[in-house]
Enzyme design. Structure first.
Site, PDB file in Angstrom:
ATOM      1  N   GLY A 187       0.798  -1.225   0.000  1.00 40.57           N
ATOM      2  CA  GLY A 187       0.000   0.000   0.000  1.00 40.57           C
ATOM      3  C   GLY A 187       0.826   1.270   0.000  1.00 40.57           C
ATOM      4  CB  SER A 188       2.563   3.086  -1.730  1.00 40.07           C
ATOM      5  OG  SER A 188       2.241   2.344  -2.893  1.00 40.07           O
ATOM      6  NE  ARG A 189      -0.571  11.224  -0.919  1.00 43.29           N
ATOM      7  CZ  ARG A 189      -1.046  12.091  -0.036  1.00 43.29           C
ATOM      8  NH1 ARG A 189      -1.610  11.662   1.078  1.00 43.29           N
ATOM      9  NH2 ARG A 189      -0.963  13.384  -0.249  1.00 43.29           N
TER      10      ARG A 189
END
Length: 219
Positions: A187-189
Protein backbone atom coordinates in the site's frame (compact mmCIF):
# COMPACT_ATOMS: atom_id res chain seq x y z
CA UNK A 1 -0.12 -14.29 -16.43
CA UNK A 2 3.11 -12.29 -16.55
CA UNK A 3 4.69 -11.43 -13.20
CA UNK A 4 6.84 -8.43 -12.33
CA UNK A 5 10.56 -8.94 -11.73
CA UNK A 6 10.30 -7.29 -8.29
CA UNK A 7 8.07 -10.08 -7.05
CA UNK A 8 10.02 -13.29 -7.62
CA UNK A 9 12.08 -13.10 -4.41
CA UNK A 10 9.05 -12.20 -2.28
CA UNK A 11 6.97 -14.96 -3.85
CA UNK A 12 9.74 -17.51 -3.22
CA UNK A 13 10.09 -16.43 0.42
CA UNK A 14 6.30 -16.45 0.85
CA UNK A 15 6.06 -19.97 -0.58
CA UNK A 16 8.82 -21.27 1.73
CA UNK A 17 7.22 -19.66 4.82
CA UNK A 18 3.78 -21.04 3.97
CA UNK A 19 5.17 -24.53 3.36
CA UNK A 20 6.98 -24.45 6.72
CA UNK A 21 3.80 -23.28 8.46
CA UNK A 22 1.79 -26.12 6.92
CA UNK A 23 4.46 -28.70 7.80
CA UNK A 24 4.52 -27.37 11.36
CA UNK A 25 0.75 -27.63 11.68
CA UNK A 26 0.76 -31.22 10.40
CA UNK A 27 3.56 -32.09 12.82
CA UNK A 28 1.85 -30.53 15.85
CA UNK A 29 -1.60 -31.79 14.93
CA UNK A 30 -1.02 -35.16 13.26
CA UNK A 31 -4.57 -36.27 14.06
CA UNK A 32 -6.14 -32.94 13.19
CA UNK A 33 -8.71 -32.59 10.45
CA UNK A 34 -10.13 -29.11 10.04
CA UNK A 35 -7.24 -26.97 11.29
CA UNK A 36 -4.60 -28.30 8.83
CA UNK A 37 -7.07 -27.95 5.98
CA UNK A 38 -8.02 -24.42 6.99
CA UNK A 39 -4.34 -23.48 7.23
CA UNK A 40 -3.73 -24.95 3.78
CA UNK A 41 -6.66 -23.04 2.27
CA UNK A 42 -5.50 -19.83 3.95
CA UNK A 43 -1.97 -20.39 2.64
CA UNK A 44 -3.20 -20.86 -0.92
CA UNK A 45 -5.27 -17.67 -0.69
CA UNK A 46 -2.30 -15.73 0.75
CA UNK A 47 0.01 -16.91 -2.02
CA UNK A 48 -2.53 -16.06 -4.73
CA UNK A 49 -2.88 -12.55 -3.27
CA UNK A 50 0.89 -12.08 -3.52
CA UNK A 51 0.83 -13.32 -7.13
CA UNK A 52 -2.05 -10.94 -7.86
CA UNK A 53 -0.08 -8.05 -6.40
CA UNK A 54 2.93 -8.63 -8.66
CA UNK A 55 1.04 -9.28 -11.88
CA UNK A 56 1.89 -7.23 -14.97
CA UNK A 57 -1.36 -6.14 -16.64
CA UNK A 58 -1.78 -5.75 -20.37
CA UNK A 59 -2.78 -2.18 -21.19
CA UNK A 60 -3.80 -0.48 -24.42
CA UNK A 61 -2.36 3.04 -24.25
CA UNK A 62 -2.87 6.13 -26.40
CA UNK A 63 -0.02 8.61 -26.04
CA UNK A 64 -0.58 12.37 -26.19
CA UNK A 65 1.76 15.30 -25.59
CA UNK A 66 -1.11 17.31 -24.06
CA UNK A 67 -2.38 14.72 -21.63
CA UNK A 68 -1.10 13.63 -18.22
CA UNK A 69 -1.96 10.00 -17.52
CA UNK A 70 -2.20 8.27 -14.16
CA UNK A 71 1.19 6.93 -13.04
CA UNK A 72 -0.47 4.13 -11.07
CA UNK A 73 -3.61 2.13 -10.38
CA UNK A 74 -5.62 3.33 -7.40
CA UNK A 75 -8.16 5.88 -6.20
CA UNK A 76 -8.02 9.68 -6.38
CA UNK A 77 -7.96 10.97 -2.80
CA UNK A 78 -6.74 14.57 -3.23
CA UNK A 79 -7.36 17.30 -5.80
CA UNK A 80 -6.29 20.68 -4.46
CA UNK A 81 -4.14 23.74 -5.00
CA UNK A 82 -0.96 23.63 -2.93
CA UNK A 83 2.44 25.28 -2.69
CA UNK A 84 5.04 22.79 -3.92
CA UNK A 85 8.20 23.69 -2.02
CA UNK A 86 10.86 21.25 -3.24
CA UNK A 87 11.16 22.07 -6.94
CA UNK A 88 8.60 24.63 -8.14
CA UNK A 89 8.54 26.64 -4.89
CA UNK A 90 5.15 27.94 -5.91
CA UNK A 91 1.50 27.03 -6.40
CA UNK A 92 0.51 23.91 -8.32
CA UNK A 93 -2.51 21.64 -8.56
CA UNK A 94 -1.93 18.39 -6.68
CA UNK A 95 -3.61 15.11 -7.59
CA UNK A 96 -2.98 12.24 -5.19
CA UNK A 97 -3.72 8.58 -5.91
CA UNK A 98 -3.89 6.01 -3.11
CA UNK A 99 -2.75 2.50 -4.01
CA UNK A 100 -4.24 -0.27 -1.87
CA UNK A 101 -2.41 -3.58 -1.35
CA UNK A 102 -4.76 -5.12 -3.93
CA UNK A 103 -3.72 -2.73 -6.71
CA UNK A 104 -0.97 -3.37 -9.24
CA UNK A 105 1.98 -1.38 -7.87
CA UNK A 106 3.86 -0.67 -11.07
CA UNK A 107 4.46 3.05 -11.67
CA UNK A 108 4.37 4.57 -15.15
CA UNK A 109 5.65 7.86 -16.59
CA UNK A 110 2.68 10.28 -16.75
CA UNK A 111 4.12 12.26 -19.69
CA UNK A 112 6.85 12.00 -22.30
CA UNK A 113 9.93 14.17 -22.01
CA UNK A 114 13.30 14.54 -20.30
CA UNK A 115 13.84 14.01 -16.59
CA UNK A 116 15.02 17.38 -15.29
CA UNK A 117 15.18 16.48 -11.60
CA UNK A 118 15.28 13.35 -9.48
CA UNK A 119 15.81 12.91 -5.75
CA UNK A 120 15.30 10.08 -3.28
CA UNK A 121 14.25 11.08 0.24
CA UNK A 122 14.55 8.62 3.15
CA UNK A 123 11.82 9.19 5.69
CA UNK A 124 9.00 7.91 7.87
CA UNK A 125 6.36 5.28 7.10
CA UNK A 126 3.13 7.01 8.00
CA UNK A 127 -0.06 5.55 6.53
CA UNK A 128 -0.25 6.60 2.88
CA UNK A 129 -3.40 8.74 3.34
CA UNK A 130 -1.83 10.80 6.15
CA UNK A 131 -1.52 14.48 5.04
CA UNK A 132 2.18 14.58 6.01
CA UNK A 133 3.08 11.39 4.13
CA UNK A 134 3.76 13.53 1.04
CA UNK A 135 6.56 15.42 2.82
CA UNK A 136 7.67 13.16 5.69
CA UNK A 137 7.60 9.61 4.30
CA UNK A 138 10.22 7.78 2.28
CA UNK A 139 9.68 9.05 -1.26
CA UNK A 140 11.13 9.98 -4.62
CA UNK A 141 10.58 13.21 -6.52
CA UNK A 142 10.68 13.09 -10.32
CA UNK A 143 10.24 16.04 -12.69
CA UNK A 144 9.67 15.44 -16.40
CA UNK A 145 9.88 18.33 -18.87
CA UNK A 146 7.54 17.77 -21.80
CA UNK A 147 8.31 18.61 -25.44
CA UNK A 148 6.36 21.84 -24.87
CA UNK A 149 8.69 22.80 -22.02
CA UNK A 150 6.17 22.17 -19.22
CA UNK A 151 7.45 20.54 -16.04
CA UNK A 152 5.31 17.85 -14.42
CA UNK A 153 6.34 16.59 -10.97
CA UNK A 154 5.29 13.35 -9.34
CA UNK A 155 6.28 11.52 -6.18
CA UNK A 156 6.37 7.85 -5.25
CA UNK A 157 5.48 7.75 -1.55
CA UNK A 158 5.96 4.77 0.74
CA UNK A 159 3.16 3.84 3.13
CA UNK A 160 3.04 1.97 6.43
CA UNK A 161 3.56 -1.36 4.64
CA UNK A 162 5.27 -0.17 1.44
CA UNK A 163 8.84 0.24 2.62
CA UNK A 164 10.54 -0.52 -0.66
CA UNK A 165 10.46 2.00 -3.49
CA UNK A 166 12.07 1.11 -6.80
CA UNK A 167 12.84 3.47 -9.66
CA UNK A 168 14.42 2.87 -13.06
CA UNK A 169 15.09 6.46 -14.15
CA UNK A 170 17.69 9.17 -13.57
CA UNK A 171 18.24 12.83 -14.46
CA UNK A 172 18.78 13.36 -18.17
CA UNK A 173 16.84 10.28 -19.28
CA UNK A 174 14.43 10.61 -22.18
CA UNK A 175 11.22 8.83 -21.16
CA UNK A 176 8.02 7.94 -22.94
CA UNK A 177 4.53 8.38 -21.56
CA UNK A 178 2.95 5.17 -20.16
CA UNK A 179 6.27 3.32 -19.92
CA UNK A 180 7.34 1.80 -16.61
CA UNK A 181 9.43 4.01 -14.32
CA UNK A 182 9.33 2.16 -11.00
CA UNK A 183 7.53 0.06 -8.44
CA UNK A 184 6.26 0.45 -4.87
CA UNK A 185 5.76 -2.68 -2.78
CA UNK A 186 2.37 -2.85 -1.01
CA UNK A 187 0.00 0.00 0.00
CA UNK A 188 1.28 3.43 -0.96
CA UNK A 189 0.54 6.69 -2.76
CA UNK A 190 1.60 8.79 -5.74
CA UNK A 191 1.27 12.60 -5.90
CA UNK A 192 1.23 14.47 -9.22
CA UNK A 193 1.73 18.25 -9.44
CA UNK A 194 0.40 19.96 -12.56
CA UNK A 195 0.13 23.61 -13.68
CA UNK A 196 -2.79 25.59 -12.27
CA UNK A 197 -4.27 26.09 -15.73
CA UNK A 198 -4.30 22.35 -16.52
CA UNK A 199 -7.77 20.97 -17.20
CA UNK A 200 -8.41 18.31 -14.53
CA UNK A 201 -10.23 15.29 -15.95
CA UNK A 202 -10.82 13.25 -12.77
CA UNK A 203 -12.84 13.68 -9.58
CA UNK A 204 -12.30 12.63 -5.99
CA UNK A 205 -12.85 8.90 -5.41
CA UNK A 206 -12.40 8.10 -9.11
CA UNK A 207 -10.59 4.83 -9.79
CA UNK A 208 -7.50 5.19 -11.98
CA UNK A 209 -5.90 2.76 -14.38
CA UNK A 210 -2.17 3.36 -14.52
CA UNK A 211 -0.80 4.43 -17.93
CA UNK A 212 -4.37 4.77 -19.25
CA UNK A 213 -6.58 7.13 -17.20
CA UNK A 214 -6.18 10.78 -18.22
CA UNK A 215 -5.72 12.95 -15.11
CA UNK A 216 -5.39 16.32 -16.81
CA UNK A 217 -4.82 18.09 -20.10
CA UNK A 218 -2.16 20.75 -20.49
CA UNK A 219 -2.99 24.11 -22.03
Amino acid sequence: MKLHKEGYTIMAVTAIVLILINLGVHYLLPDGYWIPRLVLIGSIIAFLLVVQFFRVPKRIVHKSDRQIVAPCDGKVVVIEEVVESEYFKGPRRQISIFMSPLNVHINWNPVSGVIQYFKYHPGLYLVAWHPKSSTDNERTTVVIRTVEGIDVLFRQIAGAAARRIRWYVKEGDQVEQSTEMGFIKFGSRVDIFVPLDADIKVNLQDKTIGSVTVLAELK
